[in-house]
Design an enzyme around this catalytic site. Structure first.
Site, PDB file in Angstrom:
ATOM      1  N   HIS A  65       0.797  -1.106  -0.155  1.00  0.00           N
ATOM      2  CA  HIS A  65      -0.115   0.046  -0.115  1.00  0.00           C
ATOM      3  C   HIS A  65       1.005   1.142  -0.020  1.00  0.00           C
ATOM      4  O   HIS A  65       2.078   1.031   0.315  1.00  0.00           O
ATOM      5  CB  HIS A  65      -1.097  -0.030   1.189  1.00  0.00           C
ATOM      6  CG  HIS A  65      -0.222  -0.140   2.514  1.00  0.00           C
ATOM      7  ND1 HIS A  65       0.463  -0.874   3.025  1.00  0.00           N
ATOM      8  CD2 HIS A  65       0.222   1.055   3.561  1.00  0.00           C
ATOM      9  CE1 HIS A  65       0.995  -0.968   4.280  1.00  0.00           C
ATOM     10  NE2 HIS A  65       0.882   0.287   4.483  1.00  0.00           N
ATOM     11  N   CYS A 191       2.312   3.662  11.694  1.00  0.00           N
ATOM     12  CA  CYS A 191       3.212   3.262  10.756  1.00  0.00           C
ATOM     13  C   CYS A 191       3.317   4.317   9.777  1.00  0.00           C
ATOM     14  O   CYS A 191       2.734   5.375   9.720  1.00  0.00           O
ATOM     15  CB  CYS A 191       2.750   1.940   9.970  1.00  0.00           C
ATOM     16  SG  CYS A 191       1.363   2.342   8.878  1.00  0.00           S
TER      17      CYS A 191
END
Length: 674
Positions: A65, A191
């Site tokens: 992603h 993240c």
């Protein structure tokens, strides 16, 4: 969610056997629907995210992603692989692969939907249903949440025998036991992208908490920002879990509690262990320090880091905050010279004389704004070195020390020393035990006052003059650089820029060049030009090599080579990292050779540069631009030629069919996984 994924974005027979091929196959479906405008650019963004941390998860799941400027709207593509694709998960290849594409400016609503998918991936029933899906339409509906869920049958009523008296239906009163207060944990997950791992770790921790009878409340610091946990919830917590790959924001809120600090993937893969560990720490009375544990360096650091590593991070913290001032100020000064000529520095203040219709007045305005921006360089450098060591309490003494460094003409070196002195002073003050009644005024009054006095005394009366003398010697040396000495320095800087392609050695050379711009002279401007030119060579050389002798490279490398043209032209040395990671023994020496050639030629041609970045886009602001381009081209040709030569010397091996129609490179060169 139904808009984000359709049947056209589902491949239930994904045949790719590498993560790059899998991402390309799914991305091509996005391109076909107009969701992605530039396939190669988007895949480069996916690869860059993958390089930060593998996106494979336990349970056979891969979630490549990224956020990218090449994405028109949030999109999700799903592929199911029979053979499995290695995304770096500890338990092996992934058979369920989700490619998540978010625009660079995705709004909160879309990111929230994507994060809910990430949480769903922790649900075993959900993944089982995907593995048994028989059609793309059904799989898309399941992912979009449109598939009807199997209802859990209501619990059957208790049957009472007919002959039972009515009193049997009335339960006898029982004493209600006092409920036991569960162990309470607050957690923070984050993240780099803030789309998938952040929310999957949160779901995993919450699920493990329920299984262990522990109350877990998670604050997700994702791309859409974050909502702070209620201070009362934090205060009542018995322990804290940080599962993060980027600094935890406002970490000081959680100080003084039993704490476990790990990467975000640990929060996904072993939440039960983390919960057990924080409970054990709480039982032993082991808590985090209230002040020093929340510094930016410690946030980003790894356990066991030595002082040398931390020192480098502190210095890089200051340099990173200083660079935007150098960029803005340097470009404005360069534009002022370009428009108004080399005597623009003698123009009167624009507050006294400014003619709207005269180019010289606008040139003077830009030059004077740039000069003021430059005046912040040393204070910002010192302030944020101190911030890197001691967090916000270090800002005041750091800026004060940096300003004193300018006052005593200690320059860039003075700023470095002032920042370290300020951070060390604040850390020392924070270690002193003080009465509780005074703690409230410590960060606002006591620490800024005492640390500023100490740093001011040291900079004015102890170290300021010696550093000023050293700074003057360095400035004079750079000003007098010519001939062989200049060429030798260019070779050294070129080798450093190309040794680790954006790593510590590269950053040291770059910081040296940027620091020289704080006291610009002919020598420091030559150094900046040589550093930028050498840093452009590795990606440009790899792009040229893949274009000239493509058969020596894999299909993925050839695709990366296309993106490397733009990365190299933009002075992004990291564009060569995929090539160096796959074949370091050939790529790195070749890159260093080309960088040395370019650095030497740039110094020999006496090219100058006032801007710290920009690549070919700031060529009009470079002194001797045509010779500068010649130096870059020479180094690029040397590096590309050496790479082709070294790869061509490999022992030939039989050609093998590569997946997805890829031609395998001839030979069996050394390959090291990134």
């Amino acid at each position: 969610m139904s808009r984000m994924i359709t049947a056209d974005l589902v491949d239930l027979d994904l045949s790719a056997d590498t993560k790059e091929a899998a991402a390309r196959s799914l991305a091509e479906r996005m391109v076909a629907l107009g969701r992605v405008t530039d396939l190669d650019g988007f895949l480069a963004d996916v690869a860059a995210r993958e390089a930060q941390m593998p996106t494979g998860l336990d349970g056979g799941i891969g979630i490549p992603h990224c956020r990218s400027a090449h994405v028109t709207e949030p999109t999700l593509a799903f592929g199911r692989s029979t053979e499995g694709v290695d995304f770096g998960a500890p338990d092996g290849p992934a058979d369920l692969i989700f490619l998540i594409a978010a625009p660079a400016g995705a709004d909160d609503a879309h990111l929230t939907i994507l994060s809910s998918l990430a949480r769903q991936l922790m649900n075993e029933d959900f993944t089982t249903a995907l593995r048994s899906a028989t059609s793309p339409t059904g799989a898309a509906a399941l992912i979009a949440g449109e598939e009807a869920r199997e209802e859990v049958p209501a619990e059957a009523p208790v049957e009472v025998p007919a002959e039972a008296p009515v009193e049997a239906l009335v339960e006898a009163p029982v004493e209600t036991p006092v409920p036991e207060v569960p162990f309470r944990i607050v957690a923070v997950t984050s993240c780099p992208t803030g789309i998938a791992h952040t929310y999957m770790a949160a779901e995993s921790l919450e699920k493990a908490g329920r299984a262990a009878g522990v109350e877990v409340v998670v604050e997700t610091q994702g791309s859409a920002g974050f909502t702070r946990l209620d201070p009362a919830v934090v205060a009542a917590a018995d322990g804290v879990i940080f599962a993060h790959d980027v600094p935890v924001r406002e970490k000081e809120r959680f100080a003084g509690k039993a704490t476990v600090d790990v990467g975000v993937k640990a929060g996904i893969n072993r939440p039960a262990e983390l919960i057990a560990e924080v409970r054990e720490k709480a039982a032993r009375g082991e808590v985090s320090a209230p002040a020093t544990a929340a510094t930016p360096v410690d946030k980003a650091g790894e356990p066991g880091e030595g002082y040398g590593t931390k020192l480098r991070k502190w210095l890089m913290s200051g340099v990173s905050y200083m660079v935007p001032f150098v960029a803005a100020g340097g470009l404005l000064i360069a534009l002022g010279f370009a428009i108004g000529g080399w005597d623009i520095d003698k123009a009167p203040s624009v507050t006294e004389h400014f003619a709207w219709g005269q180019a010289d007045s606008w040139a003077a305005l830009m030059f004077q704004i740039g000069g003021l921006a430059f005046s912040f360089l040393v204070p910002v450098l010192a302030g944020y070195i101190s911030y890197g060591m001691a967090d916000r309490p270090g800002l005041v003494p750091g800026f004060v020390g940096g300003a004193i460094a300018l006052t005593v003409n200690a320059g860039f070196l003075g700023g470095l020393v002032a920042g370290l002195l300020a951070g060390g002073t604040v850390l020392a003050i924070q270690r002193v035990r003080i009465p509780a009644v005074l703690r409230g005024i410590m960060p606002v009054v006591v620490i800024p006052l005492l640390s500023s006095i100490v740093v001011g005394f040291l900079m004015f009366l102890v170290v300021g003059k010696p550093i000023a003398s050293l700074q003057k010697a360095l400035t004079d040396w750079l000003s007098g650089l010519s001939g062989a000495n200049a060429v030798i320095l260019g070779v050294i800087l070129g080798l450093m820029m190309c040794f680790d392609l954006g790593g510590p050695v590269n950053k040291v050379a770059y910081a040296f060049a940027v620091g020289g711009l704080a006291n610009p002279n002919e020598g420091s401007l030559k150094v900046m030009a040589a550093v930028m030119a050498a840093g452009m060579v590795p990606p440009l050389a790899m792009a040229l090599a893949t274009a000239v002798r493509g058969r020596l490279f894999t299909r993925t490398e050839r695709e990366n080579g296309k993106a490397a043209w733009v990365l190299g032209a933009s002075f992004i040395s990291e564009g060569a990292i995929p090539f160096a990671a796959a074949d370091p023994l050939r790529v790195i020496p070749a890159a260093m050779a080309g960088g040395a050639v370019t650095g030497a030629l740039s110094m020999a041609f006496e090219c100058t540069l006032r801007a710290p970045h920009g690549g070919l886009f700031v060529i009009p602001l470079i002194g001797n631009p045509f010779l500068y381009l010649l130096a870059i081209m020479a180094g690029t040709v040397v590096s590309a030629g050496l790479v082709i030569l070294l790869k061509g010397l490999r022992k030939p091996a039989p050609e093998t069919a590569a997946p997805d129609g890829e031609q395998a490179p001839s030979g069996t060169g050394v390959a090291v996984a990134a």
